[in-house]
Design an enzyme around this catalytic site. Structure first.
Site, mmCIF file in Angstrom:
data_model
loop_
_atom_site.group_PDB
_atom_site.id
_atom_site.type_symbol
_atom_site.label_atom_id
_atom_site.label_comp_id
_atom_site.label_asym_id
_atom_site.label_seq_id
_atom_site.Cartn_x
_atom_site.Cartn_y
_atom_site.Cartn_z
ATOM 1 N N ASP A 203 -7.010 -43.279 44.329
ATOM 2 C CA ASP A 203 -5.945 -42.809 43.428
ATOM 3 C C ASP A 203 -6.488 -41.700 42.539
ATOM 4 O O ASP A 203 -7.593 -41.813 41.984
ATOM 5 C CB ASP A 203 -5.439 -43.966 42.573
ATOM 6 C CG ASP A 203 -4.221 -43.575 41.745
ATOM 7 O OD1 ASP A 203 -3.110 -43.623 42.302
ATOM 8 O OD2 ASP A 203 -4.407 -43.219 40.567
ATOM 9 N N ASN A 211 0.559 -32.509 37.056
ATOM 10 C CA ASN A 211 1.938 -32.072 37.285
ATOM 11 C C ASN A 211 2.575 -31.535 36.007
ATOM 12 O O ASN A 211 3.264 -30.508 36.019
ATOM 13 C CB ASN A 211 2.779 -33.225 37.836
ATOM 14 C CG ASN A 211 2.540 -33.456 39.323
ATOM 15 O OD1 ASN A 211 2.221 -32.520 40.054
ATOM 16 N ND2 ASN A 211 2.670 -34.697 39.765
ATOM 17 N N ASP A 220 1.134 -30.397 44.340
ATOM 18 C CA ASP A 220 1.143 -30.514 45.803
ATOM 19 C C ASP A 220 -0.110 -29.889 46.407
ATOM 20 O O ASP A 220 -0.697 -30.429 47.359
ATOM 21 C CB ASP A 220 2.387 -29.822 46.368
ATOM 22 C CG ASP A 220 3.664 -30.613 46.122
ATOM 23 O OD1 ASP A 220 3.560 -31.792 45.716
ATOM 24 O OD2 ASP A 220 4.768 -30.059 46.335
ATOM 25 N N GLU A 246 0.269 -40.119 44.678
ATOM 26 C CA GLU A 246 -1.108 -39.625 44.610
ATOM 27 C C GLU A 246 -2.101 -40.653 45.148
ATOM 28 O O GLU A 246 -3.312 -40.514 44.931
ATOM 29 C CB GLU A 246 -1.472 -39.258 43.160
ATOM 30 C CG GLU A 246 -1.573 -40.423 42.194
ATOM 31 C CD GLU A 246 -0.236 -40.764 41.507
ATOM 32 O OE1 GLU A 246 -0.279 -41.322 40.412
ATOM 33 O OE2 GLU A 246 0.835 -40.442 42.078
#
Length: 326
Positions: A203, A211, A220, A246
């Site tokens: 993770d 973001n 992305d 993620e």
């Protein structure tokens, strides 16, 4: 004339060297529908169509005079009803009573001609049937080739669809569905042969901040870059997948707990040392679990997930095995 010759199953007549009829049997008279008196003393040409007269002058008489015989001459005679009847004629000259006589035997050709016509018709039909069969076989071959081509195309499409159904669109890694299928296979292999395997859940640390700070496009790009790092660092037999958001997973066949922990530690370093041009730096937390007797597909995922959250609670950018926190 001998009685047997008179009623023989073939026509018979004799002519002199000039062509006048001297004798005729009943069979020939019956075929032509004449009485004997009507033919005796008549010239043979009186029975012949114009074309047959030419044949007699150009072929019959020259061959009789030169060779004394004629064999299998096809010729027609007119009957009493002025109809043309086809015959096959054989003739031979001889001396009789001090003069030259030509004896002629004729056989009706109508049935033979009908048979020949029927044979030719049958042959033509057979040839047409063979041609149609060859055309049908050629067409069938073409259809089979088209079917094979379509089947190959369909198989390629299905293979492509299967590949798409197992692939994460963004990263190009295997997706959660594919991971789940392979996990089931590893569990089955363990139950059958006792083959060890381990599992990583990876993770990204503080991905929400990436973001929020740089935007989802950069986020992305980070996911794609991380996918490349994971694939580069893991072994060819390992199965790296995007689990969702993620989170990533790595299924490690034939891998013990110690080997899995060592690989996870190295993966932490590989991610941290990678160049992250858009965001500067990135780390991940990793939960590790190794399948043991009594585990299930669900339990090993739960164990790896618990190890992951323990790694995050202990400062992130680290890997922890479920055995270490249990």
């Amino acid at each position: 004339m001998d009685e047997r010759l008179r009623i023989a199953p073939c026509g018979f007549f004799s002519i002199d060297e000039k062509g006048f009829v001297m004798e005729v049997n009943e069979t020939f008279l019956e075929w032509l529908g004449y009485e004997e008196e009507a033919l005796i003393g008549k010239h043979i040409e009186s029975l012949l169509p114009r074309g047959a007269i030419l044949i007699f002058h150009s072929y019959f008489f020259p061959n009789i005079n030169l060779y004394g015989c004629v064999e299998e001459l096809f010729i027609s005679c007119r009957n009493a009803g002025d109809q043309s009847i086809p015959f096959l004629l054989n003739a031979k000259s001889r001396e009789w009573g001090g003069q030259k006589v030509i004896d002629c035997i004729v056989v009706q050709m109508k049935k033979r001609m009908d048979y020949e016509i029927e044979l030719r018709t049958t042959k033509r039909r057979m040839e047409e049937a063979y041609r149609e069969q060859e055309q049908a076989l050629a067409k069938l071959k073409q259809i089979n080739q088209e079917i094979e081509a379509k089947q190959a195309e369909l198989m390629a499409i299905n293979s492509g669809l299967l590949e798409l159904s197992h692939t994460d669109k963004l990263t190009g890694l295997r997706n959660r569905r594919f991971f789940q299928e392979k996990l089931e296979e590893q569990v089955q292999l363990y139950n059958q042969e006792g083959t060890d395997f381990s599992l990583l859940i990876i993770d990204i640390d503080f991905f929400k901040q990436v973001n929020d700070t740089y935007g989802h496009q950069v986020g992305d790009n980070v996911l794609v870059h991380l996918a490349n790092v994971l694939e580069s660092y893991t072994r060819p037999a390992d199965i790296v997948s995007r689990f969702g958001g993620e989170e990533f997973t790595a299924l490690l066949p034939q891998t013990t707990a110690d080997e899995a922990k060592m690989l996870a530690d190295g993966l932490n370093q590989a991610v941290e040392q990678s160049v992250w041009e858009e965001i500067g730096s990135l780390t991940v937390s990793i939960g590790v679990a190794t399948f043991t007797a009594g585990d299930t597909e669900t339990s090993i995922l739960v164990h790896a997930d618990q190890a992951l959250y323990a790694a995050k609670r202990n400062g992130r950018n680290r890997a922890l095995h479920f055995d270490e926190i249990n």
